[in-house]
Enzyme design. Structure first.
Site, PDB file in Angstrom:
ATOM      1  N   ILE A  61       7.543  39.880 -38.837  1.00  0.00           N
ATOM      2  CA  ILE A  61       7.249  41.227 -38.322  1.00  0.00           C
ATOM      3  C   ILE A  61       7.494  42.271 -39.419  1.00  0.00           C
ATOM      4  CG2 ILE A  61       7.842  42.953 -36.552  1.00  0.00           C
ATOM      5  CD1 ILE A  61       6.588  40.426 -35.392  1.00  0.00           C
ATOM      6  N   GLY A 113      -2.757  23.049 -23.621  1.00  0.00           N
ATOM      7  CA  GLY A 113      -1.685  22.065 -23.719  1.00  0.00           C
ATOM      8  C   GLY A 113      -2.217  20.682 -24.029  1.00  0.00           C
ATOM      9  N   CYS A 120      -8.746  26.398 -22.778  1.00  0.00           N
ATOM     10  CA  CYS A 120      -8.748  25.049 -23.368  1.00  0.00           C
ATOM     11  C   CYS A 120      -8.358  24.017 -22.309  1.00  0.00           C
ATOM     12  CB  CYS A 120      -7.886  24.994 -24.612  1.00  0.00           C
ATOM     13  SG  CYS A 120      -8.455  23.725 -25.745  1.00  0.00           S
ATOM     14  N   ARG A 152      -9.440  17.998 -28.711  1.00  0.00           N
ATOM     15  CA  ARG A 152     -10.109  16.722 -28.970  1.00  0.00           C
ATOM     16  C   ARG A 152     -11.114  16.387 -27.875  1.00  0.00           C
ATOM     17  NH1 ARG A 152      -5.316  14.962 -30.941  1.00  0.00           N
ATOM     18  NH2 ARG A 152      -5.702  14.727 -33.163  1.00  0.00           N
ATOM     19  N   HIS A 183      -9.974  29.199 -27.809  1.00  0.00           N
ATOM     20  CA  HIS A 183      -8.745  29.995 -27.673  1.00  0.00           C
ATOM     21  C   HIS A 183      -9.004  31.462 -28.024  1.00  0.00           C
ATOM     22  CE1 HIS A 183      -5.760  26.669 -27.344  1.00  0.00           C
ATOM     23  NE2 HIS A 183      -6.727  25.995 -27.927  1.00  0.00           N
ATOM     24  N   GLU A 229      -7.186  33.949 -27.472  1.00  0.00           N
ATOM     25  CA  GLU A 229      -5.941  34.662 -27.818  1.00  0.00           C
ATOM     26  C   GLU A 229      -5.736  34.800 -29.326  1.00  0.00           C
ATOM     27  OE1 GLU A 229      -6.182  31.661 -26.528  1.00  0.00           O
ATOM     28  OE2 GLU A 229      -4.571  30.304 -27.141  1.00  0.00           O
TER      29      GLU A 229
HETATM   30  N1  GLN Z   1      -5.482  18.429 -24.728  1.00  0.00           N
HETATM   31  C1  GLN Z   1      -6.778  19.019 -24.663  1.00  0.00           C
HETATM   32  C2  GLN Z   1      -7.697  18.484 -25.744  1.00  0.00           C
HETATM   33  O1  GLN Z   1      -7.260  17.972 -26.733  1.00  0.00           O
HETATM   34  C3  GLN Z   1      -6.707  20.530 -24.707  1.00  0.00           C
HETATM   35  C4  GLN Z   1      -6.133  21.077 -25.964  1.00  0.00           C
HETATM   36  C5  GLN Z   1      -5.703  22.516 -25.864  1.00  0.00           C
HETATM   37  O2  GLN Z   1      -5.460  23.028 -24.777  1.00  0.00           O
HETATM   38  N2  GLN Z   1      -5.567  23.193 -27.000  1.00  0.00           N
HETATM   39  O3  GLN Z   1      -8.885  18.605 -25.614  1.00  0.00           O
END
Ligand code: GLN
Length: 538
Positions: free
Chosen positions: A21, A357, A384, A466, A511, A513
């Protein structure tokens, strides 16, 4: 071409003082004075990148446009500066050693013994100058991870010493970030830990030019004088960094303390104009004077550690300010949600985000969460894994494919609505092998996605996964009402899904974010918060 100037930021006393920061705030001020500044982070751990690290270790893994999996501090750099970073902005010990060892295997060291000094330090020095040598920057700020005195930081500290020596007078300086603790029993702020950590730095041949002192209480004039004298820095170079209510206050606090002016003076550079922070301050004003409040549930499995979802939390701050809304993010542990308690745990929320996740833990709770949001018309954003869960939920509960799943969780599911990409099937290495970085996505006109992005037909967003929406099931899911509103123009892979029957239901394979900044709050988060405000005010 002018000489690129280098600022090194080291940390003393403890970790977690917020070097990132401070570095980002300083860069912001230098940028606002008209300098081209960038920041890079050197991490002393042996992982080649943080991609293989569990979020509980160092928090979220931040992904850049060029697909680098990096330290979350790069997220702060982008959010503060509104410029993109790349692989060159983050280097770890693992990457340095990997490169030196590969050179050794290729015979590039011509039979010499390969050693920490000079081979590892030369590699570090070279990488420290990579961005500076492009000619794109006047000032490069280099943050050294860890705390001085750590065994693993030594090669970096030695490289900084050598580089400052090589660069010559006024071309490289060190800012040491330290802690001035308050002892409640004595009713006093203590300077001794700072004195010791400056001494540790001196033992490695480095003199701190500027001290930035993290503190919970104002530093008195006497205390500043004492720190200056015992740590051998100028009185004006003792900078107070007092706890702030938001990290976005820090540039202003550093401006008041004169951090940027002292640094420029040490680097023998002109102050130029006073920093124009009007847009930044407008953002802060809206952030601190909200007209509405909403509660948004963040449903994930890494919620014990705030840093695991850093970019998501920051994107809500940007979107909150844009909507003049205070966004209370309420963390909900997906592992403890089931069919029976979902309504209990989730009612009262004005919006629900199902988090990214990996792996099976907590996914049934995520699926129940999606169902709750879908059936109760609660604004929903799935990111995701969150988007993948939305597809599974639809397949299970609308189409009645009870065993629908992702092959990540169940390889033998009869309905693999999410499955692994062909090109990923034979990949055995875990590091750096996902679909990473910026990919294009085409949005269908007239959809929610298209309206969120202001009618743009092609966007680019960052990925890290993936598994993918399985095209084989697209037809049936679509017939049942799940709309694929964004696809990758080259591969046809589904990137965005939405529901017409719901006021705001959207899942994205990428993503968003990572790309939200103070200057450019991400449209998906802005629209999501807006939908939550509308739901609440209904
Ligand atoms: N586990 C999932 C995948 O590999 C989603 C990955 C994530 O949420 N960044 O596709």
């Amino acid at each position: 071409m002018n000489q690129t100037k280098y600022i090194f930021v080291t940390g003393g006393v403890t970790s977690s003082l917020g070097k990132g920061i401070i570095a980002a705030s300083l860069a912001k001020l230098l940028q606002a004075r008209g300098y081209r500044a960038t920041i890079q982070k050197f991490d002393p751990y042996i992982n080649v990148d943080p991609g293989t690290l569990n979020p509980y270790e160092h928090g979220e893994c931040y992904v850049t446009d060029d697909g680098a999996e990096t330290d979350l501090d790069l997220g702060h750099y982008e959010r503060f500066l509104n410029v993109t970073t790349s692989q060159a902005n983050n280097v770890t010990t693992g990457r340095v050693y990997l490169s030196v060892i590969e050179k050794e295997r290729r015979g590039e060291f011509l039979g010499k013994t390969v050693q920490v000094v000079p081979h590892i330090t030369n590699e570090i020095k070279e990488r420290m100058q990579l961005l500076g040598n492009t000619g794109d920057y006047d000032i490069v700020i280099t943050e050294i991870g860890g705390t001085v005195g750590d065994i693993e930081s030594l090669p970096y500290i030695e490289s900084v010493r050598q580089l400052i020596y090589d660069l010559g007078e006024n071309n490289g300086i060190v800012i040491h970030l330290t802690l001035v603790p308050y002892l409640a029993a004595a009713g006093e702020l203590k300077t001794k830990p700072t004195q010791h950590s400056v001494k540790t730095l001196m033992e490695s041949g480095i003199k701190a030019d500027i001290l930035v002192c993290r503190t919970e209480h104002e530093l008195s004039s006497d205390l500043r004088q004492k720190l200056a004298q015992f740590c051998n820095v100028k009185r004006e170079a003792v900078i107070q960094s007092i706890d702030a209510s938001t990290i976005y206050d820090v540039p202003n606090l550093m401006l008041e303390e004169g951090l940027d002016r002292v640094a420029l003076k040490k680097l023998d550079l002109p102050e130029k104009n006073t920093p124009d922070l009007s847009q930044w301050n407008e953002f802060l004003y809206r952030l601190k004077n909200p007209k509405h409040t909403v509660n948004i549930g963040l449903v994930g499995k890494y919620i014990e550690l705030q840093d695991s979802y850093k970019s998501i939390l920051e994107a809500f701050i940007h979107a909150g300010s844009a909507n003049e809304t205070k966004v209370n993010v309420i963390s909900v542990h997906s592992e403890y949600i089931d069919k029976d308690n979902a309504a209990d745990k989730l009612s009262g929320l004005d919006g629900i985000l199902v988090a990214p996740g990996f792996g099976g833990r907590g996914i049934e709770g995520k699926i129940e969460t999606v169902r709750y949001a879908r059936e109760n018309n609660v604004p929903f954003l799935g990111i995701c894994l969150g988007m993948q869960m939305a597809v599974i939920e639809y397949a299970r509960n609308v189409l009645g494919w009870k065993e629908a799943n992702s092959t990540e969780m169940n390889e033998h599911t009869p309905y693999p609505v999410i499955n692994i990409m062909e090109e990923q099937k034979n990949v055995t290495d875990m590091g750096g092998t996902m679909r990473l970085g910026a990919w294009k996505c085409q949005l269908d006109a007239g959809t929610l996605a298209s309206s969120i992005y202001g009618g743009q037909s092609e966007i680019s967003e960052r990925h890290r996964h993936r598994y993918e929406f399985n095209g084989a099931y697209l037809g049936e899911l679509q017939k049942a009402g799940l709309k694929p509103s964004g696809v990758n123009p080259d591969t046809g892979l589904v990137e965005v899904i939405e529901l017409d029957t719901h006021p705001f239901f959207i899942g994205v394979q990428y993503h968003p974010e990572y790309k939200s900044t103070v200057a450019n709050p991400h449209p998906l988060f802005v629209s999501f918060v807006k939908a939550a405000v509308q739901k609440k005010n209904k």
